[in-house]
Design an enzyme around this catalytic site. Structure first.
Site, PDB file in Angstrom:
ATOM      1  CG  HIS A 115      -9.673  -0.428 -12.313  1.00  0.00           C
ATOM      2  ND1 HIS A 115      -9.839  -1.633 -11.668  1.00  0.00           N
ATOM      3  CD2 HIS A 115     -10.333  -0.539 -13.500  1.00  0.00           C
ATOM      4  CE1 HIS A 115     -10.571  -2.443 -12.430  1.00  0.00           C
ATOM      5  NE2 HIS A 115     -10.874  -1.809 -13.552  1.00  0.00           N
ATOM      6  CG  ASN A 116      -5.639   2.556  -9.442  1.00  0.00           C
ATOM      7  OD1 ASN A 116      -4.968   1.606  -9.804  1.00  0.00           O
ATOM      8  ND2 ASN A 116      -6.590   2.433  -8.532  1.00  0.00           N
ATOM      9  CB  CYS A 170      13.926   4.120  -6.819  1.00  0.00           C
ATOM     10  SG  CYS A 170      12.504   3.474  -5.922  1.00  0.00           S
ATOM     11  N   GLY A 171      15.118   1.438  -6.893  1.00  0.00           N
ATOM     12  CA  GLY A 171      15.339   0.003  -6.747  1.00  0.00           C
ATOM     13  C   GLY A 171      14.040  -0.769  -6.602  1.00  0.00           C
ATOM     14  CB  THR A 172      11.675  -1.026  -3.891  1.00  0.00           C
ATOM     15  OG1 THR A 172      11.550   0.346  -3.458  1.00  0.00           O
ATOM     16  CG2 THR A 172      12.801  -1.702  -3.135  1.00  0.00           C
ATOM     17  N   GLY A 173      10.801   0.870  -6.449  1.00  0.00           N
ATOM     18  CA  GLY A 173       9.629   1.645  -6.893  1.00  0.00           C
ATOM     19  C   GLY A 173       8.915   2.330  -5.748  1.00  0.00           C
ATOM     20  NE  ARG A 226      19.446  -1.708  -6.580  1.00  0.00           N
ATOM     21  CZ  ARG A 226      19.860  -0.911  -5.614  1.00  0.00           C
ATOM     22  NH1 ARG A 226      19.178  -0.843  -4.468  1.00  0.00           N
ATOM     23  NH2 ARG A 226      20.937  -0.185  -5.748  1.00  0.00           N
ATOM     24  NE  ARG A 257     -16.605  -0.899 -10.821  1.00  0.00           N
ATOM     25  CZ  ARG A 257     -16.331  -1.343 -12.059  1.00  0.00           C
ATOM     26  NH1 ARG A 257     -16.914  -0.775 -13.103  1.00  0.00           N
ATOM     27  NH2 ARG A 257     -15.506  -2.349 -12.247  1.00  0.00           N
ATOM     28  CG  HIS A 258     -12.830   2.337 -11.900  1.00  0.00           C
ATOM     29  ND1 HIS A 258     -12.536   1.450 -10.896  1.00  0.00           N
ATOM     30  CD2 HIS A 258     -13.330   1.613 -12.931  1.00  0.00           C
ATOM     31  CE1 HIS A 258     -12.827   0.228 -11.302  1.00  0.00           C
ATOM     32  NE2 HIS A 258     -13.307   0.304 -12.534  1.00  0.00           N
ATOM     33  CG  ASP A 280      17.376   5.594  -6.941  1.00  0.00           C
ATOM     34  OD1 ASP A 280      17.313   4.809  -7.925  1.00  0.00           O
ATOM     35  OD2 ASP A 280      17.176   5.219  -5.768  1.00  0.00           O
TER      36      ASP A 280
HETATM   37  C1  RB5 Z   1      18.729   2.628  -3.267  1.00  0.00           C
HETATM   38  O1  RB5 Z   1      19.679   1.739  -2.792  1.00  0.00           O
HETATM   39  C2  RB5 Z   1      17.309   2.175  -2.921  1.00  0.00           C
HETATM   40  O2  RB5 Z   1      17.093   2.275  -1.557  1.00  0.00           O
HETATM   41  C3  RB5 Z   1      16.308   2.982  -3.692  1.00  0.00           C
HETATM   42  O3  RB5 Z   1      16.563   2.862  -5.049  1.00  0.00           O
HETATM   43  C4  RB5 Z   1      14.848   2.587  -3.552  1.00  0.00           C
HETATM   44  O4  RB5 Z   1      14.668   1.220  -3.708  1.00  0.00           O
HETATM   45  C5  RB5 Z   1      14.147   3.110  -2.389  1.00  0.00           C
HETATM   46  O5  RB5 Z   1      12.936   2.946  -2.237  1.00  0.00           O
END
Ligand code: RB5
Length: 150
Positions: free
Chosen positions: A104-105, A71-74, A115, A138-139, A14
């Site tokens: 493992h995953n 994205c910002g947080t993943g 971010r 095991r994984h 995004d």
């Molecule tokens: C965008 O501002 C932010 O919400 C998006 O990138 C993301 O972090 C959402 O999970």
């Protein structure tokens, strides 16, 4: 740093991940990777599921092997990606987590919090994600128990 490979890759982000996506895609292409860019293509505000689902549909269809999402947080991209039956998407924020997401995953999609990590670290995590094998054993037993309704 990256090896030439035959793996079919997709990348999407995004607006919050746009700049990192551009840099990572450029680097991967320069190093010979076959990488399909699903956008977004500008820094304008967008909704991440609109970019995640087209990439993950191609993983479900067997057209792509691995995905890189930002994205910002993943978390948003991971939540959307993990709705897809063939996707195992892992949010990664340091190198050890990226290695273990593969070992493992057996993650086939890496989700990066643009971010909250440097571009240098994001690139290192992508490199580890692409070059680390699943341990199996095991994984595999545990990973095989993840899907519902089977
Ligand atoms: C965008 O501002 C932010 O919400 C998006 O990138 C993301 O972090 C959402 O999970």
């Amino acid at each position: 740093m990256f090896e030439m490979d035959t793996i079919r890759l997709g990348i999407a982000a995004d607006h919050a991940g746009f700049e990192y996506k551009e840099a990572i895609a450029r680097l991967l292409k320069k190093n010979g990777y076959d990488i399909k860019d699903f956008g977004t293509y500008t820094p304008e505000s967008v909704d991440y599921p609109d970019y995640v689902h087209p990439l993950c549909n191609e993983i479900d269809a067997g057209k792509l092997d691995r995905g890189i999402l930002l994205c910002g947080t993943g978390n948003g991209v991971a939540m959307a990606a993990n709705k897809h039956p063939s996707v195992k998407a892992a949010v990664c924020w340091d190198n050890d987590i990226a290695v273990l997401a593969r070992r493992h995953n057996d993650a086939n999609v890496i989700c990066l919090p643009a971010r909250f990590v440097s571009l240098e670290l994001a690139i290192e995590m992508v490199q580890l994600f692409l070059n680390t094998e699943f341990e199996g054993g095991r994984h595999k037993r545990r990973v095989d128990k993840i899907p519902l309704g089977q």
